[in-house]
Write a protein that holds these residues in place. Structure first.
Motif, mmCIF file in Angstrom:
data_model
loop_
_atom_site.group_PDB
_atom_site.id
_atom_site.type_symbol
_atom_site.label_atom_id
_atom_site.label_comp_id
_atom_site.label_asym_id
_atom_site.label_seq_id
_atom_site.Cartn_x
_atom_site.Cartn_y
_atom_site.Cartn_z
ATOM 1 N N TYR A 209 -6.775 53.221 -3.061
ATOM 2 C CA TYR A 209 -6.704 53.609 -4.478
ATOM 3 C C TYR A 209 -7.844 54.582 -4.722
ATOM 4 N N PHE A 210 -7.505 55.797 -5.138
ATOM 5 C CA PHE A 210 -8.516 56.843 -5.248
ATOM 6 C C PHE A 210 -8.089 57.811 -6.342
ATOM 7 N N ALA A 211 -9.056 58.419 -7.020
ATOM 8 C CA ALA A 211 -8.717 59.450 -8.010
ATOM 9 C C ALA A 211 -9.762 60.541 -8.006
ATOM 10 N N LEU A 212 -9.317 61.737 -8.327
ATOM 11 C CA LEU A 212 -10.203 62.890 -8.479
ATOM 12 C C LEU A 212 -9.929 63.499 -9.845
ATOM 13 N N VAL A 213 -10.999 63.780 -10.580
ATOM 14 C CA VAL A 213 -10.888 64.353 -11.921
ATOM 15 C C VAL A 213 -11.529 65.729 -11.905
ATOM 16 N N THR A 214 -10.832 66.736 -12.424
ATOM 17 C CA THR A 214 -11.434 68.074 -12.523
ATOM 18 C C THR A 214 -11.727 68.370 -13.980
ATOM 19 N N ILE A 215 -12.912 68.955 -14.217
ATOM 20 C CA ILE A 215 -13.291 69.339 -15.564
ATOM 21 C C ILE A 215 -13.694 70.813 -15.551
ATOM 22 N N GLY A 216 -13.445 71.478 -16.671
ATOM 23 C CA GLY A 216 -13.761 72.904 -16.782
ATOM 24 C C GLY A 216 -12.771 73.547 -17.737
ATOM 25 N N SER B 226 0.643 45.880 -19.134
ATOM 26 C CA SER B 226 1.718 46.554 -18.420
ATOM 27 C C SER B 226 1.638 46.258 -16.938
ATOM 28 N N GLY B 227 2.776 46.381 -16.282
ATOM 29 C CA GLY B 227 2.844 46.334 -14.835
ATOM 30 C C GLY B 227 3.380 47.682 -14.371
ATOM 31 N N ILE B 228 2.827 48.203 -13.282
ATOM 32 C CA ILE B 228 3.168 49.555 -12.829
ATOM 33 C C ILE B 228 3.602 49.494 -11.363
ATOM 34 N N VAL B 229 4.710 50.155 -11.058
ATOM 35 C CA VAL B 229 5.195 50.274 -9.683
ATOM 36 C C VAL B 229 5.126 51.753 -9.288
ATOM 37 N N ILE B 230 4.450 52.039 -8.175
ATOM 38 C CA ILE B 230 4.317 53.423 -7.683
ATOM 39 C C ILE B 230 4.774 53.448 -6.235
ATOM 40 N N ASN B 231 5.601 54.406 -5.893
ATOM 41 C CA ASN B 231 6.130 54.491 -4.533
ATOM 42 C C ASN B 231 6.690 53.137 -4.083
ATOM 43 N N GLY B 232 7.340 52.445 -5.013
ATOM 44 C CA GLY B 232 8.022 51.195 -4.690
ATOM 45 C C GLY B 232 7.145 49.960 -4.632
ATOM 46 N N GLU B 233 5.828 50.119 -4.860
ATOM 47 C CA GLU B 233 4.946 48.955 -4.767
ATOM 48 C C GLU B 233 4.202 48.703 -6.070
ATOM 49 N N LEU B 234 4.024 47.416 -6.396
ATOM 50 C CA LEU B 234 3.278 47.025 -7.578
ATOM 51 C C LEU B 234 1.825 47.478 -7.426
ATOM 52 N N VAL B 235 1.281 48.095 -8.468
ATOM 53 C CA VAL B 235 -0.101 48.571 -8.442
ATOM 54 C C VAL B 235 -1.029 47.400 -8.752
ATOM 55 N N ALA B 236 -1.909 47.081 -7.798
ATOM 56 C CA ALA B 236 -2.803 45.939 -7.982
ATOM 57 C C ALA B 236 -4.187 46.373 -8.444
ATOM 58 N N GLY B 237 -4.588 47.589 -8.092
ATOM 59 C CA GLY B 237 -5.942 48.054 -8.422
ATOM 60 C C GLY B 237 -6.925 47.628 -7.349
ATOM 61 N N ALA B 238 -7.869 48.528 -7.032
ATOM 62 C CA ALA B 238 -8.823 48.250 -5.959
ATOM 63 C C ALA B 238 -9.699 47.043 -6.290
ATOM 64 N N VAL C 244 -4.868 52.303 -13.376
ATOM 65 C CA VAL C 244 -4.461 52.335 -11.971
ATOM 66 C C VAL C 244 -5.493 51.776 -10.994
ATOM 67 N N GLY C 245 -6.722 51.497 -11.462
ATOM 68 C CA GLY C 245 -7.675 50.763 -10.630
ATOM 69 C C GLY C 245 -8.119 51.427 -9.343
ATOM 70 N N PRO C 246 -8.598 52.683 -9.375
ATOM 71 C CA PRO C 246 -9.078 53.295 -8.129
ATOM 72 C C PRO C 246 -10.336 52.620 -7.591
ATOM 73 N N GLU C 247 -10.553 52.799 -6.293
ATOM 74 C CA GLU C 247 -11.761 52.254 -5.665
ATOM 75 C C GLU C 247 -12.963 53.133 -6.007
ATOM 76 N N ARG C 248 -12.744 54.439 -6.104
ATOM 77 C CA ARG C 248 -13.783 55.355 -6.561
ATOM 78 C C ARG C 248 -13.127 56.562 -7.201
ATOM 79 N N VAL C 249 -13.888 57.245 -8.062
ATOM 80 C CA VAL C 249 -13.404 58.450 -8.723
ATOM 81 C C VAL C 249 -14.382 59.574 -8.428
ATOM 82 N N VAL C 250 -13.874 60.694 -7.950
ATOM 83 C CA VAL C 250 -14.688 61.890 -7.749
ATOM 84 C C VAL C 250 -14.486 62.812 -8.944
ATOM 85 N N VAL C 251 -15.575 63.280 -9.514
ATOM 86 C CA VAL C 251 -15.513 64.232 -10.633
ATOM 87 C C VAL C 251 -15.935 65.593 -10.110
ATOM 88 N N THR C 252 -15.099 66.601 -10.352
ATOM 89 C CA THR C 252 -15.389 67.927 -9.825
ATOM 90 C C THR C 252 -14.904 68.999 -10.796
#
Lengths: 385, 385
Positions: free
Chosen positions: A211-218, B223-235, A322-330
């Motif tokens: 679980y990962f996300a990247l956010v772009t700002i600008g 809410s519950g979210i399914v992405i690419n066929g799998e339930l999103v649990a969050g890291a 969506v619960g990412p493990e970490r978020v990169v801001v760029t």
């Protein structure tokens, strides 16, 4: 050295599994590869064999971890220059290109100012840029098959079409086919934020995360999201639109038509417009606005604070959903991070729900060339069918 | 009839692929199964064989689609009563239980009022309820191995622990182990919203979708979210917290500590509190508030309108970030849908970004028993290792 095969580089899930690990983390021992992929060591050896034969992997000299720890093992590593990939980012006014090796290291870069933004003209200019990049060394031309293109907006990756891009103002342009004809390379198109998210997931801060996300700002504000190891594309091609979530019904109107979008509060244009209003100076430019804020002007500082707050709330919203493990801001917005970084972090921490607050934010300044590298990573991914 | 095997029901990916399709959509022809799974027809036949031998699948009489269309084919179907699964939802004041067959049809239901909420007492009462359900027919007891439990809050499914649940006010309760000992069944715990999302994804509106979401409204909003066929649990175990995204900095304070959360504006408690303030009637109950609004009281109607708007913005936020193919809206809040449904839809449509607006909202009233069915579906999923 090795022939350029027309067959796909990998044909079995086991080959994909070990090659993707080795691309990011070479060298790795066979024991480690077996542990990480869940394959047996026999399966690892079997999957590695054709990749070694084709020159994509090589064995390092044996290492013996401890006396009596069993027979020596040969760690495996990717041979980075076995193949090269070209990436080009199409921005509003410039084409940025790079040749990358298989581990996504940039070997050479080049750029071209964009004059005419007509698709045919851009396609011709892009083919010239690709030719210049490949001419830098004979091995680039000899060992390059894939071209990745990153462009903002709504991109249909499977069909190779730009459905809509505001920056060159394109509607439904079949860019992949045109570029393939013009360059002789196999072409993959991707949205630019998704491309750089893929690069950061495969080769950067996101390595090994599910679980990962990247956010772009600008100038724009957006995000790329990885769930269960895969980039989120959205059922209708829309996902990660962090810039267009509404966080304040009393906020300014956004160019998308809604009110209180994160982008309407925190994009560089929105910040400039708000500081112009606050200082009653319609001729102020962005650099001037930044100087005002850095010089201690409370109105200008307040606008940056509000922008930072909006970005922090937006990131917390993404994290709570969506619960990412970490978020990169760029993004180029990091250039003014001193003016709003604290406000981003404060709002982010305040708005994360419970354990979601464990997710760290990492800053990652990315010069423009890195966007070309993101495009090249899309090309590297095209090695995997 | 058939022995209860201790081995897993499915052991190969191909078996999982055809059984999951058939659970949702029996009967299907082998040609259709091959097309949908990407397996060869030989692989379909090979994967189906042990499941037929064990009585989980059966062949229907051959059907010949058209004269001269080749040899007749025997469609395959799940045998629903080959095995049963018990599901129990733990709510604030009641245990709701159901016996379901393999296609998630409820065969019998029962409930128990919750007195003492101490984990040991609830565990004992829950074992009594399971015994009552299994005693309804001899075949239930003979052919039931799995128990699924749905509970609100922070649930660690892999470890079988309730980390935190506000409704029975539990902290770190190893419920799966206790219940397995008390019932003799294999127990799987899941968050209740995730459980009902899984049920709707496998057996309801979400069948066949890769991107899907379910939103619950009422006492809580989530809410519950399914992405690419799998339930999103969050890291970190947090995901889908649509109730705790902040959409209005001028909004009311939420019990989570933040300001302007969707739940702080639109939960049934928040609606009641706002109508009490607006009508200056601190003794009003929720039914009374609903009657006021239905009777045309503008203040009460305004509160429901604001709640609907908040829910619509929250759903649009989710859709802009993750791009589901469809969203199901459910929960006891649907009982007052006449008062805020239009406002939900208006705000949703206004705040969706571009193609994300293609995602339809579907209303799905779910009586409490359906939450027990959701728990049973978690048990059915436990058939797949």
């Amino acid at each position: 050295m090795f022939p350029n095969h027309s067959r796909p580089l990998v044909t079995a899930p086991a080959e994909t599994a070990i090659l993707t690990l080795l691309l990011a983390e070479s060298p790795l021992s066979r024991v480690e590869l077996a542990r990480r992929t869940g394959l047996s060591s026999t399966a690892v050896t079997k999957a590695a064999r054709p990749l070694i034969d084709d020159g994509y992997l090589h064995e390092l000299p044996p290492e013996r971890t401890a006396p009596g720890a069993g027979r020596p093992v040969n760690p495996l590593a990717v041979t980075p220059d076995r193949e090269f990939v070209v990436g080009v980012k199409i921005s509003a006014d410039t084409l940025y290109g790079a040749v990358c090796d298989l581990r996504a290291h940039m070997r050479t870069t080049a750029s071209r100012p964009l004059g005419d933004r007509d698709p045919a003209a851009v396609c011709g200019l892009l083919a010239d840029l690709v030719a210049e990049l490949l001419d830098a060394k004979p091995e680039y031309r000899a060992r390059t098959r894939h071209l990745g293109i990153a462009v903002s907006g709504d991109v249909d990756r499977p069909c190779g079409r730009v459905r809509y891009s505001a920056l060159p103002n394109w509607h439904d342009v079949p860019l992949a086919d045109s570029l393939a004809a013009a360059t002789g390379l196999s072409v993959t198109l991707e949205n630019d934020v998704k491309a750089i998210t893929a690069a950061e997931h495969w080769f950067g801060e996101g390595i090994g995360t599910e679980y990962f996300a990247l956010v772009t700002i600008g100038a724009g504000i957006g995000s790329g999201i990885v769930i269960n190891g895969e980039l989120v594309a959205g059922a209708y091609g829309v996902a990660g639109e962090m810039g267009h979530i509404s966080i304040d019904p009393a906020g300014p109107r956004c160019h998308c038509g809604q009110v209180g979008c994160v982008e309407a509060i925190a994009s560089s244009d929105a910040v400039l417009a708000a500081i112009r209003r606050a200082t009653d100076d319609p001729d102020l430019d962005f650099d001037g606005a930044v100087q005002l804020a850095r010089g201690g002007n409370p109105a200008a500082q307040g606008v940056f604070a509000r922008a930072g707050h909006a970005i922090g709330v937006g990131i917390a919203t993404l994290v709570n959903l969506v619960g990412p493990e970490r978020v990169v801001v760029t993004g180029e917005g990091l250039d003014t991070y001193d003016l709003f970084g604290m406000h981003i972090r404060d709002a982010y921490e305040a708005h994360c729900f419970k354990a979601a607050a464990k997710c760290p934010l990492t800053l990652r300044p990315l010069p423009w060339e890195e966007w070309a590298r993101g495009a090249a990573v899309v090309g590297i991914q095209a090695l995997f069918p």
